[in-house]
Write an enzyme that holds these catalytic residues in place. Structure first.
Site, mmCIF file in Angstrom:
data_model
loop_
_atom_site.group_PDB
_atom_site.id
_atom_site.type_symbol
_atom_site.label_atom_id
_atom_site.label_comp_id
_atom_site.label_asym_id
_atom_site.label_seq_id
_atom_site.Cartn_x
_atom_site.Cartn_y
_atom_site.Cartn_z
ATOM 1 N N SER A 1 4.704 -3.889 -8.315
ATOM 2 C CA SER A 1 3.574 -4.787 -8.047
ATOM 3 C C SER A 1 2.387 -4.528 -8.960
ATOM 4 O O SER A 1 2.170 -3.404 -9.435
ATOM 5 C CB SER A 1 3.129 -4.586 -6.592
ATOM 6 O OG SER A 1 1.892 -5.216 -6.354
ATOM 7 N N LYS B 1 4.541 1.629 -4.643
ATOM 8 C CA LYS B 1 5.231 0.933 -5.743
ATOM 9 C C LYS B 1 5.336 1.841 -6.966
ATOM 10 O O LYS B 1 6.349 1.860 -7.660
ATOM 11 C CB LYS B 1 4.500 -0.366 -6.079
ATOM 12 C CG LYS B 1 4.639 -1.418 -4.991
ATOM 13 C CD LYS B 1 6.096 -1.815 -4.824
ATOM 14 C CE LYS B 1 6.352 -2.707 -3.648
ATOM 15 N NZ LYS B 1 7.772 -3.070 -3.502
ATOM 16 N N ASN C 1 9.300 2.164 4.647
ATOM 17 C CA ASN C 1 9.975 0.980 4.086
ATOM 18 C C ASN C 1 10.023 0.986 2.563
ATOM 19 O O ASN C 1 11.020 0.579 1.967
ATOM 20 C CB ASN C 1 9.271 -0.297 4.560
ATOM 21 C CG ASN C 1 9.375 -0.467 6.055
ATOM 22 O OD1 ASN C 1 10.473 -0.576 6.598
ATOM 23 N ND2 ASN C 1 8.239 -0.448 6.735
ATOM 24 N N TYR D 1 -0.234 0.926 -0.631
ATOM 25 C CA TYR D 1 0.903 0.070 -1.004
ATOM 26 C C TYR D 1 1.207 0.231 -2.503
ATOM 27 O O TYR D 1 2.364 0.404 -2.903
ATOM 28 C CB TYR D 1 0.567 -1.375 -0.642
ATOM 29 C CG TYR D 1 1.400 -2.424 -1.331
ATOM 30 C CD1 TYR D 1 2.729 -2.642 -0.974
ATOM 31 C CD2 TYR D 1 0.851 -3.209 -2.351
ATOM 32 C CE1 TYR D 1 3.483 -3.606 -1.622
ATOM 33 C CE2 TYR D 1 1.592 -4.181 -2.988
ATOM 34 C CZ TYR D 1 2.921 -4.370 -2.625
ATOM 35 O OH TYR D 1 3.669 -5.321 -3.265
HETATM 36 N N1 LIG Z 1 5.002 -12.138 -3.270
HETATM 37 C C1 LIG Z 1 4.354 -11.563 -4.288
HETATM 38 O O1 LIG Z 1 3.501 -12.203 -4.951
HETATM 39 C C2 LIG Z 1 4.642 -10.150 -4.675
HETATM 40 C C3 LIG Z 1 5.675 -9.422 -4.100
HETATM 41 N N2 LIG Z 1 5.940 -8.141 -4.541
HETATM 42 C C4 LIG Z 1 7.040 -7.351 -3.979
HETATM 43 O O2 LIG Z 1 8.196 -8.159 -3.895
HETATM 44 C C5 LIG Z 1 8.956 -7.805 -2.747
HETATM 45 C C6 LIG Z 1 9.175 -9.052 -1.894
HETATM 46 O O3 LIG Z 1 7.905 -9.551 -1.500
HETATM 47 P P1 LIG Z 1 7.760 -10.901 -0.653
HETATM 48 O O4 LIG Z 1 9.009 -11.698 -0.774
HETATM 49 O O5 LIG Z 1 6.474 -11.486 -1.012
HETATM 50 O O6 LIG Z 1 7.633 -10.286 0.815
HETATM 51 P P2 LIG Z 1 8.222 -10.882 2.166
HETATM 52 O O7 LIG Z 1 7.576 -10.137 3.276
HETATM 53 O O8 LIG Z 1 8.174 -12.361 2.162
HETATM 54 O O9 LIG Z 1 9.749 -10.407 2.056
HETATM 55 C C7 LIG Z 1 10.134 -9.076 2.228
HETATM 56 C C8 LIG Z 1 11.445 -9.070 2.983
HETATM 57 O O10 LIG Z 1 11.872 -7.702 3.112
HETATM 58 C C9 LIG Z 1 12.377 -7.513 4.420
HETATM 59 N N3 LIG Z 1 12.206 -6.110 4.768
HETATM 60 C C10 LIG Z 1 11.060 -5.420 4.886
HETATM 61 N N4 LIG Z 1 11.299 -4.143 5.207
HETATM 62 C C11 LIG Z 1 12.657 -4.033 5.311
HETATM 63 C C12 LIG Z 1 13.512 -2.959 5.632
HETATM 64 N N5 LIG Z 1 13.053 -1.749 5.955
HETATM 65 N N6 LIG Z 1 14.862 -3.186 5.615
HETATM 66 C C13 LIG Z 1 15.356 -4.425 5.334
HETATM 67 N N7 LIG Z 1 14.577 -5.482 5.035
HETATM 68 C C14 LIG Z 1 13.245 -5.278 5.035
HETATM 69 C C15 LIG Z 1 11.556 -8.445 5.316
HETATM 70 O O11 LIG Z 1 12.281 -8.769 6.511
HETATM 71 C C16 LIG Z 1 11.314 -9.634 4.418
HETATM 72 O O12 LIG Z 1 12.272 -10.654 4.601
HETATM 73 C C17 LIG Z 1 8.177 -6.728 -2.019
HETATM 74 O O13 LIG Z 1 8.719 -5.467 -2.365
HETATM 75 C C18 LIG Z 1 6.771 -6.867 -2.558
HETATM 76 O O14 LIG Z 1 6.089 -5.635 -2.540
HETATM 77 C C19 LIG Z 1 5.190 -7.541 -5.527
HETATM 78 C C20 LIG Z 1 4.153 -8.208 -6.084
HETATM 79 C C21 LIG Z 1 3.787 -9.552 -5.717
HETATM 80 O O1 LIG Z 2 1.973 -7.012 -4.440
HETATM 81 C C1 LIG Z 2 1.512 -8.043 -3.986
HETATM 82 O O2 LIG Z 2 0.633 -8.762 -4.734
HETATM 83 C C2 LIG Z 2 0.358 -10.130 -4.438
HETATM 84 C C3 LIG Z 2 -0.922 -10.496 -5.163
HETATM 85 O O3 LIG Z 2 -1.937 -9.613 -4.753
HETATM 86 P P1 LIG Z 2 -3.335 -10.161 -4.224
HETATM 87 O O4 LIG Z 2 -4.167 -8.940 -4.055
HETATM 88 O O5 LIG Z 2 -3.860 -11.088 -5.287
HETATM 89 O O6 LIG Z 2 -3.063 -10.925 -2.951
HETATM 90 C C4 LIG Z 2 0.234 -10.317 -2.919
HETATM 91 O O7 LIG Z 2 -0.036 -11.674 -2.622
HETATM 92 C C5 LIG Z 2 1.537 -9.872 -2.299
HETATM 93 O O8 LIG Z 2 1.525 -10.031 -0.895
HETATM 94 C C6 LIG Z 2 1.768 -8.424 -2.596
HETATM 95 O O9 LIG Z 2 3.062 -8.027 -2.155
#
Ligand SMILES: NC(=O)C1=CN([C@@H]2O[C@H](COP(=O)(O)OP(=O)(O)OC[C@H]3O[C@@H](n4cnc5c(N)ncnc54)[C@H](O)[C@@H]3O)[C@@H](O)[C@H]2O)C=CC1
Ligand SMILES: O=C1O[C@H](COP(=O)(O)O)[C@@H](O)[C@H](O)[C@H]1O
Length: 257
Positions: free
Chosen positions: A109, A150, A84, A146
């Site tokens: 990330s 990234k 992914n 993970y």
């Molecule tokens: N939420 C956070 O605090 C952080 C998020 N990120 C990055 O931001 C991005 C989004 O994260 P979130 O919104 O929190 O995650 P999330 O899990 O809420 O959203 C990810 C979305 O990507 C879709 N997805 C996953 N694999 C897929 C694939 N192979 N093809 C099509 N769609 C796919 C899922 O269905 C989901 O809707 C990720 O890449 C994550 O690593 C990075 C650091 C922190």
């Molecule tokens: O990359 C990500 O980081 C956030 C924050 O990390 P954490 O270790 O403080 O939980 C995480 O919540 C998120 O799921 C992840 O995609």
């Protein structure tokens, strides 16, 4: 000027924060492997990012790609991040070049650099008086597989910029939570990104001119160990929120004017 933007991973948390703030500001095409559950702006494409043909088709007429889709779990196993996050991200960059897209914004990330948080530096580095800063020029130092995926995405971006002239910004997102910063979690408070600042940051990534950048995606927290300088200089990012303005769940200070 409004841009035509493809948002992968649109059904997730970061996608919601972006669309909450920017639904009316750009022309959106949304993509996720999960169908939408709510109202959404623009067209919604249900596809997997490892499906090169579907992703290439989704990029027709697109100026900017925001690539969020992937496995976001810090504990995700290798087979999932390989498919992914690494294979999927390479497919997205390749399709962007093929489609003549100008800019790709990649969701990296904090976990790409999580092992700078050594036993010697923590928990001091999470506190307001500590001057230690990562600024995006340091080498990756992932804290899990993970984070490795990234770092690989950032390197793919570097390659597609250097070889194919794509403008690329990698946003090392901290900890996005809605409403208020994480409670009883100093590290999370130091790298908090509010929904409002998240939308503004990605808007700047859509509108700004850049070559290849790595920036940190956090609010202007008093506690911080990530520098905001590159995001401010390269993107004109101007965050409004600060985890220090919250006492547990309640906001105890107004945002700075
Ligand atoms: N939420 C956070 O605090 C952080 C998020 N990120 C990055 O931001 C991005 C989004 O994260 P979130 O919104 O929190 O995650 P999330 O899990 O809420 O959203 C990810 C979305 O990507 C879709 N997805 C996953 N694999 C897929 C694939 N192979 N093809 C099509 N769609 C796919 C899922 O269905 C989901 O809707 C990720 O890449 C994550 O690593 C990075 C650091 C922190
Ligand atoms: O990359 C990500 O980081 C956030 C924050 O990390 P954490 O270790 O403080 O939980 C995480 O919540 C998120 O799921 C992840 O995609």
């Amino acid at each position: 000027m409004a841009q035509s933007v493809l948002l992968t991973g649109a059904a997730g948390r970061v996608g919601s924060a972006i669309l909450d703030g920017l639904a009316d500001d750009h022309e959106w095409r949304l993509l996720d492997r999960d169908p939408p559950t709510d109202d959404h702006p623009g067209e919604f494409v249900v596809a997997d990012i490892t499906d090169g043909e579907a992703i290439r088709e989704a990029m027709d007429g697109i100026d900017v790609v925001i690539h969020l889709a992937g496995d976001p779990r810090p504990e995700a196993p290798w087979d999932s991040v390989l498919t992914n996050n690494i294979d999927g991200t390479q497919t997205v960059f390749e399709a962007a070049v093929d489609a003549g897209v100008e800019q790709v914004v990649f969701a990296s990330s904090n976990h790409a650099v999580g092992n700078y948080e050594t036993d010697e530096r923590t928990p001091g580095m999470y506190r307001p008086e500590d001057a230690y800063r990562l600024d995006g020029s340091e080498l990756p130092r992932p804290s899990n597989l993970y984070g490795v995926s990234k770092a690989a995405g950032e390197t793919l971006g570097r390659y597609y910029h250097d070889e194919h002239d794509l403008s690329v910004v990698c946003v090392r997102i901290g900890n996005l939570t809605q409403g208020h910063p994480p409670i009883d979690y100093e590290r999370g408070q130091a790298m908090w990104l509010s929904y409002r600042d998240c939308a503004h940051l990605f808007d700047r990534c859509i509108r700004a001119d850049y070559e290849y950048e790595i920036v940190y995606g956090i609010s202007d927290n008093d506690r911080k160990y990530y520098s905001l300088e590159r995001a401010r200089d390269a993107l004109d990012y101007d965050p409004q929120d600060n985890s220090a303005h919250y006492d547990g769940e309640d906001q105890v200070a107004e945002p700075d004017a």
